[in-house]
Structures are given as C-alpha cells and as structure tokens.
Scaffold this motif. Sequence first.
Motif, PDB file in Angstrom:
ATOM      1  N   SER A  45       1.019  -1.142  -0.059  1.00  0.00           N
ATOM      2  CA  SER A  45      -0.074  -0.016   0.000  1.00  0.00           C
ATOM      3  C   SER A  45       1.119   1.204   0.200  1.00  0.00           C
ATOM      4  N   ALA A 114      -6.301   3.162  12.075  1.00  0.00           N
ATOM      5  CA  ALA A 114      -5.771   1.766  11.888  1.00  0.00           C
ATOM      6  C   ALA A 114      -7.149   1.033  11.596  1.00  0.00           C
ATOM      7  N   GLY A 146     -10.984  -0.709  -0.670  1.00  0.00           N
ATOM      8  CA  GLY A 146     -11.450  -1.621   0.235  1.00  0.00           C
ATOM      9  C   GLY A 146     -11.983  -0.850   1.438  1.00  0.00           C
ATOM     10  N   GLU A 361     -17.797  -5.094   9.248  1.00  0.00           N
ATOM     11  CA  GLU A 361     -18.073  -6.003  10.392  1.00  0.00           C
ATOM     12  C   GLU A 361     -19.344  -5.904  11.033  1.00  0.00           C
ATOM     13  N   PHE A 386     -11.716  -5.956  15.910  1.00  0.00           N
ATOM     14  CA  PHE A 386     -12.637  -5.816  14.569  1.00  0.00           C
ATOM     15  C   PHE A 386     -13.972  -6.077  15.009  1.00  0.00           C
TER      16      PHE A 386
HETATM   17  C1  LIG Z   1     -12.431  -2.121  10.447  1.00  0.00           C
HETATM   18  C2  LIG Z   1     -11.304  -2.576   9.986  1.00  0.00           C
HETATM   19  N1  LIG Z   1     -11.530  -3.817   9.454  1.00  0.00           N
HETATM   20  C3  LIG Z   1     -10.572  -4.571   8.774  1.00  0.00           C
HETATM   21  C4  LIG Z   1      -9.204  -3.844   8.746  1.00  0.00           C
HETATM   22  C5  LIG Z   1      -8.029  -4.835   8.236  1.00  0.00           C
HETATM   23  N2  LIG Z   1      -7.523  -4.017   6.914  1.00  0.00           N
HETATM   24  C6  LIG Z   1      -6.645  -3.370   6.927  1.00  0.00           C
HETATM   25  S1  LIG Z   1      -6.295  -2.688   5.693  1.00  0.00           S
HETATM   26  C7  LIG Z   1      -7.422  -3.378   4.655  1.00  0.00           C
HETATM   27  C8  LIG Z   1      -7.608  -3.316   3.462  1.00  0.00           C
HETATM   28  C9  LIG Z   1      -7.870  -1.841   2.995  1.00  0.00           C
HETATM   29  O1  LIG Z   1      -7.900  -1.994   1.665  1.00  0.00           O
HETATM   30  P1  LIG Z   1      -7.871  -0.432   0.877  1.00  0.00           P
HETATM   31  O2  LIG Z   1      -8.455   0.445   1.625  1.00  0.00           O
HETATM   32  O3  LIG Z   1      -8.318  -0.490  -0.576  1.00  0.00           O
HETATM   33  O4  LIG Z   1      -6.176   0.059   0.955  1.00  0.00           O
HETATM   34  P2  LIG Z   1      -5.126  -0.720   0.168  1.00  0.00           P
HETATM   35  O5  LIG Z   1      -4.685  -1.899   1.259  1.00  0.00           O
HETATM   36  O6  LIG Z   1      -5.576  -1.246  -1.075  1.00  0.00           O
HETATM   37  O7  LIG Z   1      -4.051   0.334  -0.028  1.00  0.00           O
HETATM   38  C10 LIG Z   1      -8.324  -4.368   5.793  1.00  0.00           C
HETATM   39  C11 LIG Z   1      -9.160  -5.068   5.491  1.00  0.00           C
HETATM   40  C12 LIG Z   1      -8.892  -2.758   9.185  1.00  0.00           C
HETATM   41  N3  LIG Z   1      -7.892  -2.117   9.344  1.00  0.00           N
HETATM   42  N4  LIG Z   1     -10.263  -2.104   9.791  1.00  0.00           N
END
Ligand SMILES: Cc1ncc(C[n+]2csc(CCOP(=O)(O)OP(=O)(O)O)c2C)c(N)n1
Length: 621
Positions: A45, A114, A146, A361, A386
């Motif tokens: 990322s 986070a 995401g 969630e 989470f």
């Molecule tokens: C509420 C919550 N659920 C799950 C996560 C775990 N998590 C961290 S980064 C991520 C993916 C995020 O995707 P995106 O926003 O597209 O960022 P990218 O990693 O593609 O840069 C997840 C599921 C989190 N940090 N917070």
Amino acid sequence: MDLLKKIDRPEDLRKLPRTQLKPLADELRAFVLDSVSKTGGHLSSNLGTVELTIALHYVFNTPEDRIVWDVGHQTYPHKILTGRRDQMPTLRQLNGISGFPRRSESEYDTFGTAHSSTSISAALGMALAAKTKGENRHAIAVIGDGAMTAGMAFEALNNAGVHDDINLLVILNDNDMSISPPVGALNRYLARLMSGKFYATAKNVGKSVLPAPMLELAKRLEEHAKGMVVPATMFEEFGFNYIGPIDGHDLESLVPTLQNLKNLKGPQFLHVVTKKGQGYKLAEADPVLYHGPGKFNPAEGIKPATSGKVTYTQVFGDWLCDMAAHDRKLIGITPAMREGSGMVQFEQRFPDRYYDVGIAEQHAVTFAAGMACEDLKPVVAIYSTFLQRAYDQLIHDVALQNLDVTFALDRSGLVGADGATHAGNYDIAYLRCIPNMVVMAASDENECRRMLSTAYQYKGPASVRYPRGAGIGAQVEKDLDTIPLGKGEIRREGQHVAILAFGTMVAPALEAANELNATVANMRFVKPLDVELLKQLAQTHEALVTVEEGSIMGGAGAAVAEALAEAGIVKPILHLGLPDRFIDHGDANQLLAACGLDAKGIAAAISQRFGKGEPRLVVNN
Ligand SMILES: Cc1ncc(C[n+]2csc(CCOP(=O)(O)OP(=O)(O)O)c2C)c(N)n1
Ligand SMILES: CC(=O)[C@@H](O)[C@H](O)COP(=O)(O)O
Ligand SMILES: [Mg+2]
C-alpha cells in the motif's frame, strides 16, 4: 537519496520545482522498500501511495490543511516527508514510531487511525469545524477502495454531500485491491467507472487547464452533456463533484488536478487509480503476500516460512474445513480478512459456503444472524479488535434472539507491531456481559480446536478467543470432540494459593506455580464460569489469583470476583491482566513481560502480595 535527504518537512518539498517531483518519487519509493524490508510492515500500500503523498503535500498547505488517511497503513511516505525519515528504522518497535498515523506523534498526523473507513467522517468534522470557526483550510480524506466498502464511509458521504460551502476533498485511492482481492458490487461499479476512462480523461484535461470561473461554466456544460450521454456517477448523486479516474502515479496529472480542486468549494471527489506494490515487481505481482510482510531481502523477496510451528490461525482454518466437511450447514464468513483469519483453504474447498463481505463487520454479524434464522450454522471469523465495530449487532441481532452463531476471535490479547489499535484486549469484558453468550479462551492449540467444536455444537452465540501467532506447540488432534460446557480443569495441585488462569495465561501460570508451589486451574470458560471449581479452590486455598491476557477491568477476574461475592465467599484475591491504559506497539512477548504477564511477572506479583511458599497473606486488596 540527494533530493529526499533535503526534505525534512513539507515546506522543503514545496520549494522544489515540479520537474524534481518525479526523481523525488523514485527516491522515496526506494527508501520505503529498503526501510520496510528491514523492519517489516505494510509494504504494497505504501509503494502505491508515493506519488499521491508527494502531490498532496506539494499542493496543500499541510499541516494547516488536514490530510486524513484511511486505515493509515499507507502513511510511510507521509511519515518520511513529515520529519520522521530518520525514525523509520524504529517503525512498529518498542518506543519507536507507529505504523499508523498518531496525533501524539506529529502535527501532520491529523487523525489517529488503523481501523478502516473513518477518514471521510473525520475530515468532514474538520471541514465543518473550519467553517464554524471561520477558518479557511482544507480537509482531505484519502480512502482506499477496500475501506470504501464499509457502511461508515457511506454514512459520511451521505452527511457530507449536502454541505455546499465546505472545503472537503475525498480522494478514492483505487488500486483494485483490499488486503485480498476486492469484493462486492462497489468493486464492480468502480471497474465500470474505470472502463469509461476515455470520457473521464477528457473531462479532467478540461478541468486542469481552465481558470476557476470557466470551470464552473464548464461544469454546468459538462453536466448538461452528461445528462445526454452518461449517467452521473454514484458519487455525484451523493452531492460530490466527481473527477476521475486519473492515474495516481502520474504527477503531471495529479498536481494540476489537485491544484484545480483546491479552488473549488463544496464536497469534491477525486478518483485516482494506483497499483498496489508499484515499482517493486514482486509486490506488484503478489500484493497480498507483500501487504504486511516481516523482514525480507528485497533482492530475493519473501521466502516461504520455515518455522514448523502451527499458528492458531492455521488451527482455526483446518478446523473450519474439517467441520465444513462434516456438516453441510456450516457457513464461513469473513469481513475482508481471508488470509489473516486463515480462510484461504476454506474458500478453495467450499466456495459456495464462503463469504467475504468486505470491510463490513457490522454487516458480517447481522448477515450471520440472518443465516442462523434459516437454520444454517454461520461461523464468523473476526479479529477481536474488529468485532468491536459490530457490538450492537452482536447484542441486538444475535444474542438477544439467542441465534446460533460461532465467533472465532483471532488476535485476542496483545498483537505486537500493530499496537494499541489492533490489540484484542477487551473482548472478554465486552462479551461476558451479554446474556446468552458462551465465552471461551483457548490455552493451547488443541484446546482451541476443541473449543471451536464446542462453540459450534452449542445452540446459541458462542465465542472462542485465541492469540496472534503460534502457541505452546501442543499436538492438535484431528477429531471434532468437544469439551464439557462451563467446566474448567485443575492443571497443577499446589498449596496455599490457587491461580485461576484463562487462555494464553495458563502456560506462564504453570511456570510461575512451579516456583511458588501454587495450584493452577485452566478455567477455559469465562462464561459460564465454573463456579463449582471456583468454590472448591476457594475452600482449599488461602488466596486466589486470576490471570488473563485481557483488560483487568470487566474481565475474567472480575467475573470470578462477582461469583465469589454472589456465593458469599470472602477470600483474598489478586487480579492480574492488562492494565487500564492503551499498550503501544512492540514485540508481543516484551509487552506481556512489561505488563507482568510472563511467568516471572506472575510469580513476582503473587509473592509480593501473598508471600512465597508459606503465605504471609497480606490481605490488602
Ligand atoms: C475496521 C477494519 N476492518 C479490517 C481492517 C483490516 N484491513 C486493513 S487494510 C485493509 C484493506 C484496505 O484496503 P484499501 O482501503 O483498498 O487499501 P489498500 O490496502 O488497497 O491500500 C483491511 C481489510 C481494518 N484495518 N479495519
Ligand atoms: C492494517 C491492518 O489492519 C491489517 O493489515 C493488519 O495490520 C493485519 O494484521 P495481521 O498481520 O495481524 O493480520
Ligand atoms: Mg485498495
């Protein structure tokens, strides 16, 4: 690193001619790769946000203008450009800088994050605060595709879209990836927007060259034209001025587009397209593997793990497959944590019973409740931290209706490098107060498997907590046997002091007890608590000690104290667990030791309170 070493703050960056931004991006990317390969951390990322970070700090007047990063796992370039370059070797380590933005760390970290999908809400709050206070500053939320799948992001869009007079910019960083490949209708929609790229590109070129008054006219003409040729984007329907998609690695597009957007009032939405892992071939090819690696040699890439130790996550993943093979009613649900929760194999073997619902969630829990209403057997695999997001859903949608949902709570207790935001310290406290819930804490890998089977067989909501990483190395039996509901076990017979240990604390408690000749019970259940065992231990010992890898406040020890009070038993009791403060990042074992939750710390605390061997029983608790 000639350019990068001259940038100690964004003001230095803003003095550079635009022509130097591209070479700076190359240096910054190389620095990120080198740095993360030495510390471990979130890589793909960060490689993807190098140009966007440079462009934002170049165009906007940070920290006066507020950049709010979503999740914050992509902020290493931002940290490097905002005075923390030399601290990168300490990233995510004890007393080092955090892997996420933190207000206490830097004035450029405008909002601590986070957990995902908070950025638009926070930036909107800041934008409206600026308006209220008569301050002319911008608030910019940077959110990934995401993170955009969460309901909270849409709640914020809904709220923001009616405020015509704010300086709010939402940047959607679309890399077509979550941690794993993205899911859901939003992802399909964004792909459709991408396929209309030609139209969008033409639109952006116009916007980047026109002065502000002309832009307004162009916008109206464009809207008119759009009415005839293309429907408005979803974001426009939400009240935003949508621009994009543009190439998020092309500083020649990014900088002028941001400069133009800076001059526009009202909610603005910029859709940028980036590549996760950009510039490091191995990460580009496998952004999932390089999402959050440990240390590695960049020339060789990540090597397959050689440690023979099975993680709790693997124990869960294996159990899930075995139980699914045994029971066709089993449904596996993850809110966007397929890899982290150990569900890759399950998805491959049981694709029709696997649901990745995105970063959602709350929805995951209520979705499971709906399945349970129809006599299916949902298993929600979720990190302890989470599940905090879905607390009302847990109470109102699952427990209140006594629905049969199993919660597999990974990352319970301290998680290490991710720190306080990700620590699973509260699940015991927040679960045990919910009627109908069964709450278990696994003391080793095999017990974890048995507890999962027990939770699954139980007709109602039941949870099993287990930590990040490997356990004590217990042999895991392949059967699907259960343990008796609400029954603990004595693991060591001793004298004077009985230690009532929960989950991961059983092993260090046993070690401490050897030194003290104390009794140790593996309580197994926080709820229903084994009150018979508790009474028996209270009768045969002079003092009791509870120990858990969870918050002392409201935790398992509190449950024991309540049960003693209920039974009218007065006994000296010492509660060991996590203190009433947030615990920063660092090596999990070091942190546990610092909290007195290793064998040495447990023995010392007990000796200090009750004396060693023959107890001197200081009754002062
Ligand atoms: C509420 C919550 N659920 C799950 C996560 C775990 N998590 C961290 S980064 C991520 C993916 C995020 O995707 P995106 O926003 O597209 O960022 P990218 O990693 O593609 O840069 C997840 C599921 C989190 N940090 N917070
Ligand atoms: C940023 C985020 O929330 C995840 O990437 C998290 O850091 C993963 O943690 P694990 O490494 O414990 O799966
Ligand atoms: Mg993404």
